[in-house]
Scaffold this active site. Structure first.
Site, PDB file in Angstrom:
ATOM      1  N   LYS A 161       0.841  -1.195   0.000  1.00 53.84           N
ATOM      2  CA  LYS A 161       0.000   0.000   0.000  1.00 53.84           C
ATOM      3  C   LYS A 161       0.884   1.256   0.000  1.00 53.84           C
ATOM      4  O   LYS A 161       0.626   2.216  -0.728  1.00 53.84           O
ATOM      5  CB  LYS A 161      -0.860  -0.048   1.271  1.00 53.84           C
ATOM      6  CG  LYS A 161      -1.987   0.932   1.325  1.00 53.84           C
ATOM      7  CD  LYS A 161      -2.768   0.623   2.612  1.00 53.84           C
ATOM      8  CE  LYS A 161      -3.881   1.550   2.880  1.00 53.84           C
ATOM      9  NZ  LYS A 161      -4.527   1.285   4.177  1.00 53.84           N
ATOM     10  N   PHE A 202     -14.688  13.102  12.266  1.00 56.47           N
ATOM     11  CA  PHE A 202     -16.113  12.971  11.935  1.00 56.47           C
ATOM     12  C   PHE A 202     -16.358  12.891  10.426  1.00 56.47           C
ATOM     13  O   PHE A 202     -17.479  13.079   9.972  1.00 56.47           O
ATOM     14  CB  PHE A 202     -16.898  14.154  12.526  1.00 56.47           C
ATOM     15  CG  PHE A 202     -16.781  14.251  14.026  1.00 56.47           C
ATOM     16  CD1 PHE A 202     -17.571  13.451  14.836  1.00 56.47           C
ATOM     17  CD2 PHE A 202     -15.864  15.102  14.618  1.00 56.47           C
ATOM     18  CE1 PHE A 202     -17.452  13.512  16.218  1.00 56.47           C
ATOM     19  CE2 PHE A 202     -15.735  15.176  15.998  1.00 56.47           C
ATOM     20  CZ  PHE A 202     -16.533  14.381  16.807  1.00 56.47           C
ATOM     21  N   LEU A 203     -15.289  12.646   9.642  1.00 58.43           N
ATOM     22  CA  LEU A 203     -15.475  12.650   8.187  1.00 58.43           C
ATOM     23  C   LEU A 203     -16.359  11.489   7.733  1.00 58.43           C
ATOM     24  O   LEU A 203     -16.451  10.456   8.388  1.00 58.43           O
ATOM     25  CB  LEU A 203     -14.125  12.587   7.471  1.00 58.43           C
ATOM     26  CG  LEU A 203     -13.255  11.335   7.579  1.00 58.43           C
ATOM     27  CD1 LEU A 203     -13.697  10.216   6.652  1.00 58.43           C
ATOM     28  CD2 LEU A 203     -11.828  11.706   7.256  1.00 58.43           C
ATOM     29  N   PHE A 223     -30.175  13.104   7.322  1.00 56.64           N
ATOM     30  CA  PHE A 223     -30.217  11.789   7.974  1.00 56.64           C
ATOM     31  C   PHE A 223     -31.625  11.323   8.304  1.00 56.64           C
ATOM     32  O   PHE A 223     -31.842  10.533   9.210  1.00 56.64           O
ATOM     33  CB  PHE A 223     -29.287  11.738   9.195  1.00 56.64           C
ATOM     34  CG  PHE A 223     -27.885  11.393   8.786  1.00 56.64           C
ATOM     35  CD1 PHE A 223     -27.143  12.278   8.019  1.00 56.64           C
ATOM     36  CD2 PHE A 223     -27.320  10.169   9.104  1.00 56.64           C
ATOM     37  CE1 PHE A 223     -25.866  11.947   7.570  1.00 56.64           C
ATOM     38  CE2 PHE A 223     -26.043   9.830   8.670  1.00 56.64           C
ATOM     39  CZ  PHE A 223     -25.326  10.727   7.902  1.00 56.64           C
ATOM     40  N   GLY A 260     -34.647   3.934   4.097  1.00 55.40           N
ATOM     41  CA  GLY A 260     -33.995   3.085   3.092  1.00 55.40           C
ATOM     42  C   GLY A 260     -33.913   1.653   3.556  1.00 55.40           C
ATOM     43  O   GLY A 260     -34.819   1.145   4.243  1.00 55.40           O
ATOM     44  N   GLY A 284     -25.246   1.032   6.742  1.00 53.31           N
ATOM     45  CA  GLY A 284     -24.169   0.040   6.660  1.00 53.31           C
ATOM     46  C   GLY A 284     -22.842   0.750   6.816  1.00 53.31           C
ATOM     47  O   GLY A 284     -22.769   1.825   7.405  1.00 53.31           O
ATOM     48  N   CYS A 303     -18.646   2.024  10.032  1.00 53.23           N
ATOM     49  CA  CYS A 303     -18.724   2.866  11.231  1.00 53.23           C
ATOM     50  C   CYS A 303     -19.983   2.591  12.045  1.00 53.23           C
ATOM     51  O   CYS A 303     -19.894   2.062  13.153  1.00 53.23           O
ATOM     52  CB  CYS A 303     -18.656   4.326  10.829  1.00 53.23           C
ATOM     53  SG  CYS A 303     -17.135   4.694   9.961  1.00 53.23           S
ATOM     54  N   ARG A 359     -17.874  -2.761   3.040  1.00 56.37           N
ATOM     55  CA  ARG A 359     -17.939  -3.303   4.395  1.00 56.37           C
ATOM     56  C   ARG A 359     -19.323  -3.064   5.012  1.00 56.37           C
ATOM     57  O   ARG A 359     -19.835  -1.952   5.011  1.00 56.37           O
ATOM     58  CB  ARG A 359     -16.836  -2.689   5.263  1.00 56.37           C
ATOM     59  CG  ARG A 359     -15.458  -3.151   4.816  1.00 56.37           C
ATOM     60  CD  ARG A 359     -14.363  -2.466   5.578  1.00 56.37           C
ATOM     61  NE  ARG A 359     -14.345  -1.032   5.373  1.00 56.37           N
ATOM     62  CZ  ARG A 359     -13.522  -0.200   5.997  1.00 56.37           C
ATOM     63  NH1 ARG A 359     -12.676  -0.669   6.887  1.00 56.37           N
ATOM     64  NH2 ARG A 359     -13.558   1.089   5.750  1.00 56.37           N
TER      65      ARG A 359
END
Ligand code: UGA
Length: 433
Positions: free
Chosen positions: A35, A152-153, A249, A253, A257, A260, A327
Site C-alpha cells: 500500500k 467525523f469525516l 439523515f 432506506g 451500513g 462505522c 464493508r
C-alpha cells in the site's frame, strides 16, 4: 509542523493529506508495504473523490511522504496521530490490538516530547490505556501528552469534511498539548470544543449513535407510512423544517451500513454494559436496522411470489454512493438471502465491483445498468448513485422481462414511474402496481 499519521485508511489518509495541504511536513505510515509503495507513486488504495489529486500534489511538493517504517514516522513528528483500525470483536466490543501495538511502538521509538493523538473511534478510557502503555514501555524519561481528537469525516466526502468540519474536538489534560493542537488547526474555521479526554472520546460514539438512531427512527416511521398509505418523504420534509430536527439523515432506506455505524452501535452498547447501563435505545436502533433489510427482502418475495430461478437485477452494491466500500453493505445480506432461495443475481455498481467480487459469489457482474436490466424479472435499487437517478428509464423498461423496480433508496417519484409504465415499489410510500 512535523506530523506523522500512523494508519492510512480513510481517516489516516484524509488527515495526512489535509495537514500536508495546509503546509505541514507530514509522514503517513502503514505496515502494509504494498500500500505504501503505491501511495508513494500516487496510486490510491480507496476510491475517494478529490483524494488522489491532493495526495499527488503534496507528494510532488514534498510536504507528504509515506513509509512502512513506523519508527521513522515516530522520530519525525512532534504530533503523532493514531489512525489505525478499530475493528469489532465477535462479541461487538472494539478490538484495540492495533492501537495498543502502535502505542507500544511510539513508546519504544520516542526520541523527544510527543503529542500522541488518537483519532480512530475508540471506547471511552482508551486515552488512559494509551498513556499507561506508553509510560510502561518508554525507554528514557521523555515527556509526552495524550490527546483525543476524534474524526467525523464521511466516506465519499472525506476531504471536504476534513477541510471544513462542523467542529473540532480536542480532549486533553495538558495546556501545552491544547495550545499545539489549536495551532495545528488554526487554518481550519470550525467551532473548537476543548474538553477532557473521556468526554472527547464519548462525543464520537455519541454522535455516531445519535445519527444511526435518527436513521432507524425514520425507517420505523417508514413502516407506518407504508402500512397507512402516507409518504415518508413528505413526513421527513415536514419534520426537517423544524430547526431542532433538521432534514439531514432522515432518508428512509434499507438500513445503515459501512464500517462505522454498525460496529460503533454495537461497541457503544458494550461500553454501556461495562458500566452497568442497559442502552435499550441503541439496541432498538440496531434491531430496526436489521428489520429494515428483512422487510425489503419480504417485499421482493411478495411481488415475485416464487423467487427460485427468477433473474434479479441489483443496481448498487457499495454501502452508500461515492465510495467503493463494501464493508457491512446491506447489499451483501440482501443478495445472500435471495440466493438462498436460488434467485439468479446480476449486479452493477459504478465503483464497488472489484471489492464486491471478493465478497459475493455466483453473481453475474455487468458493465452497466442496461446489461443488468436485460431479461431481469425485477430491478432492485440498493445504492442511490447519481448514475441510477439519471438512467434512461424507457430503455430499462424495453430490456426487462416485466417493468418492475423495487427501490430501497427512494430515488424515483412513484407517479413518474407509473406514467412510464413501471410497477414500482419503494420505502414508506404507496406501491404503484
Ligand atoms: C459516518 C458518520 O456520518 C461520520 O460522521 C463518521 O465520521 C463516520 O461514520 C465514522 O465514524 O468514521 P460514513 O459511515 O462514511 O460516516 O457514512 P454516512 O454518510 O454517515 O452513512 C452511513 C450509512 O447510513 C449509509 O449506509 C447510508 O446509506 C445510511 N444513511 C444515511 C441512511 O440510510 N439514511 C440517511 O438519511 C443517511
Amino acid at each position: 509542523m512535523k506530523i506523522s499519521v500512523i494508519g492510512t485508511g480513510y481517516v489516516g489518509l484524509a488527515t495526512a493529506t489535509v495537514f500536508a495541504e495546509l503546509g505541514n511536513e507530514v509522514i503517513g505510515a502503514d505496515i502494509d508495504k504494498g500500500k505504501i509503495d503505491k501511495l508513494n507513486k500516487g496510486i490510491m488504495p480507496i476510491f475517494e473523490p478529490g483524494l488522489k489529486e491532493l495526495v499527488k500534489r503534496n507528494l510532488k511538493e514534498k510536504r507528504l511522504r509515506f513509509t512502512h517504517n513506523n519508527k521513522e514516522a515516530i522520530e519525525h513528528a512532534e504530533v503523532i496521530f493514531i489512525c489505525v483500525g478499530t475493528p469489532p470483536k465477535a462479541n461487538g466490543e472494539t478490538d484495540l490490538k492495533y492501537v495498543e501495538a502502535v502505542a507500544k511502538e511510539i513508546a519504544q521509538s520516542m526520541n523527544s516530547y510527543k503529542i500522541i493523538v488518537h483519532k480512530s473511534t475508540v471506547p471511552v478510557e482508551t486515552g488512559e490505556m494509551v498513556k499507561r502503555i506508553v509510560k510502561v514501555n518508554v525507554k528514557q524519561n521523555i515527556d509526552f501528552d495524550i490527546v483525543s481528537n476524534p474524526e467525523f469525516l464521511r466516506e465519499g466526502t472525506a476531504i471536504k469534511d476534513t477541510m471544513e468540519p462542523d467542529r473540532i474536538v480536542i480532549g486533553a489534560d495538558s495546556k501545552k498539548a491544547i495550545e499545539i493542537m489549536k495551532k495545528l488547526y488554526s487554518q481550519i474555521k470550525a467551532p473548537l470544543v476543548i474538553t477532557d479526554i473521556k468526554s472527547a472520546e464519548l462525543i464520537k460514539h455519541a454522535s455516531n449513535a445519535f445519527l444511526a438512531t435518527k436513521i432507524s427512527f425514520i425507517n420505523a416511521v417508514s413502516q407506518i407510512c407504508g402500512l397507512s398509505g402516507a409518504n415518508v418523504e413528505r413526513v421527513a420534509e415536514g419534520m426537517g423544517y423544524d430547526k431542532r430536527i433538521v432534514r439531514a439523515f432522515l432518508n428512509a432506506g434499507i438500513g445503515y451500513g459501512g464500517f462505522c455505524f454498525p460496529k460503533d452501535i454495537q461497541a457503544f452498547i458494550k461500553i454501556a454494559e461495562k458500566y452497568g447501563y442497559d442502552f435499550q435505545l441503541l439496541k432498538a436502533t440496531h434491531n430496526i436496522n436489521e428489520e429494515q433489510k428483512l422487510n425489503f427482502i419480504k417485499k421482493v418475495k411478495k411481488v415475485l411470489r416464487n423467487i427460485e430461478d427468477k433473474t434479479i437485477g441489483v443496481l448498487g452494491l457499495s454501502f452508500k454512493p461515492d465510495t467503493d466500500d463494501m464493508r457491512f453493505a446491506p447489499s451483501i445480506f440482501i443478495i445472500s438471502e435471495l440466493q438462498k432461495e436460488n434467485a439468479k443475481i446480476k449486479a452493477y455498481d459504478p465503483e464497488a465491483m472489484e471489492k464486491a467480487k471478493l465478497i459475493l459469489n455466483d453473481v453475474e457482474f455487468c458493465t452497466d445498468p442496461y446489461e443488468v436490466a436485460k431479461d431481469a424479472d425485477v430491478l432492485l435499487i440498493l445504492t442511490e448513485w447519481n448514475e441510477f437517478k439519471e438512467m434512461d428509464i424507457k430503455k430499462i423498461k424495453s430490456l426487462m422481462k416485466k417493468p418492475l423496480i423495487i427501490d430501497g433508496r427512494n430515488i424515483y417519484n412513484p407517479e413518474d414511474m407509473l406514467r412510464e409504465g413501471f410497477s414500482y415499489i419503494s420505502i414508506g410510500r404507496k406501491d404503484v402496481i
